[in-house]
Each structure stands twice: as C-alpha cells, then as structure tokens.
Design an enzyme around this catalytic site. Structure first.
Site, short mmCIF file in Angstrom:
data_model
loop_
_atom_site.label_atom_id
_atom_site.label_comp_id
_atom_site.label_asym_id
_atom_site.label_seq_id
_atom_site.Cartn_x
_atom_site.Cartn_y
_atom_site.Cartn_z
N GLY A 1 0.79 -1.23 0.00
CA GLY A 1 0.00 0.00 0.00
C GLY A 1 0.82 1.27 0.00
N ARG B 1 -15.69 -16.05 -8.92
CA ARG B 1 -15.22 -14.68 -9.14
C ARG B 1 -16.40 -13.70 -9.11
NH1 ARG B 1 -10.56 -12.78 -11.41
NH2 ARG B 1 -9.88 -14.81 -12.12
N ARG C 1 -6.31 -8.68 -7.93
CA ARG C 1 -7.39 -9.52 -8.47
C ARG C 1 -7.91 -8.89 -9.75
NH1 ARG C 1 -7.15 -14.33 -6.86
NH2 ARG C 1 -9.28 -14.68 -7.56
N ILE C 2 -8.20 -9.72 -10.72
CA ILE C 2 -8.82 -9.19 -11.94
C ILE C 2 -10.32 -9.08 -11.69
CG2 ILE C 2 -9.33 -9.72 -14.36
CD1 ILE C 2 -6.55 -11.07 -14.47
N ASN D 1 -6.56 2.75 -12.15
CA ASN D 1 -5.54 1.76 -11.78
C ASN D 1 -4.18 2.38 -12.02
OD1 ASN D 1 -4.42 -0.86 -11.13
ND2 ASN D 1 -4.01 -1.12 -13.31
N HIS E 1 -0.30 1.23 -13.09
CA HIS E 1 0.44 0.11 -13.66
C HIS E 1 1.91 0.52 -13.79
CE1 HIS E 1 1.13 -3.51 -15.94
NE2 HIS E 1 1.75 -2.80 -16.87
N ASP F 1 -5.10 -4.12 -17.78
CA ASP F 1 -4.15 -3.03 -17.99
C ASP F 1 -4.44 -2.24 -19.27
OD1 ASP F 1 -2.85 -3.74 -15.63
OD2 ASP F 1 -1.57 -5.17 -16.67
N GLU G 1 5.49 6.76 -9.26
CA GLU G 1 4.11 6.30 -9.03
C GLU G 1 3.48 7.12 -7.92
OE1 GLU G 1 3.28 2.09 -8.69
OE2 GLU G 1 5.10 1.58 -9.76
C1 GRF Z 1 2.85 -0.87 -7.73
O1 GRF Z 1 4.05 -1.04 -8.41
C2 GRF Z 1 1.71 -0.69 -8.68
O2 GRF Z 1 2.08 -0.02 -9.85
C3 GRF Z 1 1.32 -2.10 -9.00
O3 GRF Z 1 1.46 -2.80 -7.79
C4 GRF Z 1 2.43 -2.15 -6.97
C5 GRF Z 1 1.76 -1.85 -5.68
O4 GRF Z 1 2.64 -1.34 -4.71
N1 GRF Z 1 -0.01 -2.15 -9.57
P1 GRF Z 1 2.08 -0.71 -3.37
O5 GRF Z 1 1.22 -1.79 -2.69
O6 GRF Z 1 1.30 0.51 -3.70
O7 GRF Z 1 3.30 -0.41 -2.55
#
Ligand code: GRF
Length: 215
Positions: A14, A67, A93-94, A109, A111, A147, A176
C-alpha cells in the site's frame, strides 16, 4: 469545492495508498478516502488506513465460490462506502466486466509501465528484456481488458546501464507516488474528463511526470 469520496482497493504494502492518503491530507486535494478494502488479510496497507483513521475492511476472495460472487460482495461494499471514485492500488485480483462496467470512467488503476507497453506482471523485467531506454508508470481508467483504458497521467524514467529489475522498480515507484495523487486529483476535480477512450484535460494541466535525469 466538496471533496469527492474515494475507495481504494489494495492487496499488499500500500505505498501508493500512502501517497494518496498523504496528498489527500493537503488543503488543495479534491478527494477524500472514505474506505480501504483489501482482499488479503494482514496487508500492510490496512495498517496504513488504520493509522490515518480511514474505515477499512477485508473481503477475502478465497471465501467466495466464484469470481462473480466476490465481485458482487466488492460491489456492495463499494456502494455502501459512499465512494464516487475507486482506485486500484496494487490490487492483485482481476475484476469481472460487470463490476468494471458499473464503475465505468470512475475507476482508476496504476500500472508500473508505460502503457500500452508491458501489460501484466514483471513489467520491469519485460522492459529490460526489450531494451527500452524509457520506462515508467501509467495511471489509467479501468476497462474490462487487463491493464487497458484511457490514460490519465504517465511518469517516465530512464533505463540506465547496469539496471536490474529492482533498481528500475525503485526508480519507477517514486514516480508512481506522485503520478497517482495527481491523476486522482485531476479526475476528482473535473480537470480531467473521460471522452470515449481518451482523457481530455484543460490546456496547461500537467499529465506527465519526468524523472530529473530526463530534465
Ligand atoms: C505498484 O508497483 C503498482 O504499480 C502495482 O502494484 C504495486 C503496488 O505497490 N499495480 P504498493 O502496494 O502501492 O506499494
């Protein structure tokens, strides 16, 4: 302007949730996190939510026969939370098309790659194997395909000689943590709007975060 209520779905550490929490505490934020949901009990992100005083819960996918049943429980929890927007932040999870459609244009999301390149897992290994010179992260609107979806913000980093997946991941995740709060703010404030398969922003609105080495 009233802050838009947001739910964040996580499965792990997180750190992106933390970035959203931290930015959300600033006076200029246009969102408020009202619920954190993890499909994994004990995920550290739940602790982050607790520390920030944010309502949080576990919905363990393993407790459901299908699911679809898991998605329905998640959908109910999201509706009950009062969230208007949903952020997937390391949620592993998808989601099925019904839930995604229910939140069309209101679910984001992050990525760890420059989409549409390197979808799926092991994105840093994929980037190194392809020999690209630029890599990064993408915050996008969620569509049923994995994605896939309109891009809100991207962050770009150089791939340096001697990089391995860990060094690249460390460079990307720092961006990020800036890209996700920016993207959520843009969507929550209406400065970014989803128009079909592209996101339009007002002129002058930043949607790209550049690593200092790329100046
Ligand atoms: C990140 O690299 C994000 O891009 C990917 O999963 C990772 C999650 O990291 N989808 P965190 O749990 O936010 O530290």
């Amino acid at each position: 302007m009233a802050r838009r209520p947001v739910a964040v779905l996580i499965s792990g550490s997180g750190s992106n949730l933390q970035a959203l929490i931290d930015h959300g505490a600033s006076p200029e934020a246009s969102y408020e996190i009202v619920r954190v949901i993890s499909n994994v009990a004990g995920a550290f992100g739940l602790e982050r939510a607790a520390r920030a005083g944010i309502a949080h819960q576990v919905i363990d996918h393993r407790g459901f026969a299908s699911r679809a049943a898991f998605d329905q429980a998640l959908g109910r929890a999201l509706a009950e939370s009062g969230a208007e927007l949903v952020c997937l932040a390391g949620f592993m999870r998808i989601l099925g098309p019904e839930l995604v459609e229910a939140w069309a244009d209101r679910m984001l999301n992050i990525h760890p790659a420059l989409l549409p390149s390197f979808k799926g897992l092991h994105t840093h290994e994929q980037a190194l194997a392809a020999g690209v010179r630029l890599h990064g992260c993408t915050v996008h609107v969620v569509r049923p395909a994995l994605d896939d979806g309109p891009i809100v913000v991207q962050g770009v980093v150089p791939v340096l000689p001697g990089d391995d997946a860990a060094s690249l991941a460390a460079r990307v995740i720092r961006l990020e943590h800036r890209a996700y709060p920016l993207a959520l703010d843009l969507l929550a404030s209406g400065r970014a709007r989803v128009e079909g398969e592209v996101v339009r922003v007002e002129p002058g609105t930043p949607t790209l975060i550049v690593h200092p080495e790329l100046g």
